[in-house]
Design a protein around this motif. Structure first.
Motif, PDB file in Angstrom:
ATOM      1  N   GLN A 165       0.828  -1.205   0.000  1.00 28.78           N
ATOM      2  CA  GLN A 165       0.000   0.000   0.000  1.00 28.78           C
ATOM      3  C   GLN A 165       0.863   1.255   0.000  1.00 28.78           C
ATOM      4  O   GLN A 165       0.520   2.252  -0.627  1.00 28.78           O
ATOM      5  N   PRO A 219      -0.473   2.826  -4.182  1.00 24.98           N
ATOM      6  CA  PRO A 219      -1.162   4.117  -4.263  1.00 24.98           C
ATOM      7  C   PRO A 219      -0.442   5.282  -3.588  1.00 24.98           C
ATOM      8  O   PRO A 219      -0.719   6.434  -3.908  1.00 24.98           O
ATOM      9  N   LEU A 309      -6.115   5.207   3.210  1.00 24.09           N
ATOM     10  CA  LEU A 309      -6.139   4.576   1.890  1.00 24.09           C
ATOM     11  C   LEU A 309      -7.263   3.542   1.806  1.00 24.09           C
ATOM     12  O   LEU A 309      -7.931   3.414   0.769  1.00 24.09           O
ATOM     13  N   ARG A 313     -10.854   3.184  -0.874  1.00 24.20           N
ATOM     14  CA  ARG A 313     -11.042   2.082  -1.815  1.00 24.20           C
ATOM     15  C   ARG A 313     -12.494   2.009  -2.308  1.00 24.20           C
ATOM     16  O   ARG A 313     -13.401   2.278  -1.557  1.00 24.20           O
TER      17      ARG A 313
END
Length: 313
Positions: A165, A219, A309, A313
């Protein structure tokens, strides 16, 4: 900022764990990596938070504090071909590696460190020997940042079913050490010369670009200025003399933050956080590395990034 550390704690901390942690086992494996190498790990999922640190031992300490906090264990993995390449061994088999008289430090210097735990948090870290594309490097290490990132990507692919991530990319002290030992004239003045900073900035840009191209599905990329190593407040000289002056670290920190801002990379400022513990440089457990309390505070920030994060999503 939420406390995300407490839910991860797997056992009560009866007494304060030591800041210094023992060395952990590094395994040399043939590549391609056998599927069974890390089959003791629980399968990843969309709820997994994966962190890969492409930096140095400062982040290895932070990662180790978090891993132990989660009740996990640290270990290292290095591909035999990587050691073979690092030491120019014609035969990269395990047998040739074992007969090459490599020390534990030799092997650990090329390993990708991982955390094994029952948590959904995955942690891995690798060293880069600075931003210079060719070397020579401190401790006579070989393999450039590109080869180190490639190695980390290969290990990560067997460590987790999801891309990381967050990838953290940082460099500073290995650059200063390289200049000190191999190009000391670059650090002979009161400040790093402008042309040296410009060259470092160009190279660090390439490091971030290569990490981004390698982990295209990640990301979020983060850069961090480092906390100041132990220095003499009267003279500004570092206690690790080959690191030179305090201002050298501050210059590279500023240059790195500039590159990060230019490239849209998030900046998590370890240096400013260290100033909260500034008296006697209490944020350090030795001459360079953060103490456990500071490392876990930084880890909590990373966990908050990951939580944000997940919400996106």
């Amino acid at each position: 900022l939420h406390d995300l550390l407490t839910p991860l704690a797997r056992k009560p901390l009866v007494s304060k764990p030591p800041d210094k942690h023992p060395p952990f086992k590094v395994s040399i494996i043939q590549d391609p990596i056998p599927a069974s190498t890390l089959d003791h790990l629980p399968l990843g999922s969309k709820n997994e938070s994966g962190f890969l640190f492409v930096s140095d031992s400062i982040d290895r300490y932070l990662m180790t504090y978090l891993c132990l906090h989660m009740g996990g264990t640290m270990s290292g993995i290095v591909l035999s071909s990587v050691l073979g390449q690092a030491y120019s061994l014609a035969d990269n088999s395990l047998e040739s590696i074992e007969t090459a008289n490599l020390t534990e430090d030799d092997i650990a210097g090329y390993s990708v460190n991982t955390c094994t735990s029952n948590s959904s948090v995955r942690l891995a870290s690798t060293y880069i020997p600075g931003v210079h594309p060719d070397g020579p490097y401190h401790k006579h290490r070989t393999l450039s940042f590109k080869e180190r990132i490639d190695h980390a990507a290969a290990v990560w692919a067997s460590y987790s079913t999801q891309p990381p991530q967050i990838v953290v990319v940082a460099s500073c002290l290995w650059d200063l050490a390289r200049m000190s030992f191999f190009e000391p004239h670059l650090l002979a003045q009161d400040e790093i010369p402008l042309h040296v900073l410009q060259a470092w900035t160009t190279n660090f840009t390439l490091v971030i670009k290569y990490a981004q191209s390698t982990f295209q599905k990640t990301p979020l990329f983060i850069y961090h200025p480092i906390m100041l190593p132990k220095y003499d407040p009267l003279t500004g000289f570092m206690e690790k003399t080959y690191l030179g002056r305090r201002v050298f670290v501050e210059q590279l920190n500023a240059a790195g933050a500039h590159v990060a801002h230019q490239m849209g990379v998030e900046v998590l400022d370890y240096e400013q956080m260290g100033r909260r513990f500034m008296e006697g440089q209490a944020y350090l457990t030795d001459l360079i590395h953060p103490r456990r309390e500071v490392g876990l505070e930084l880890a909590n920030i990373y966990l908050n990034y990951a939580e944000l994060l997940k919400q996106d999503r």
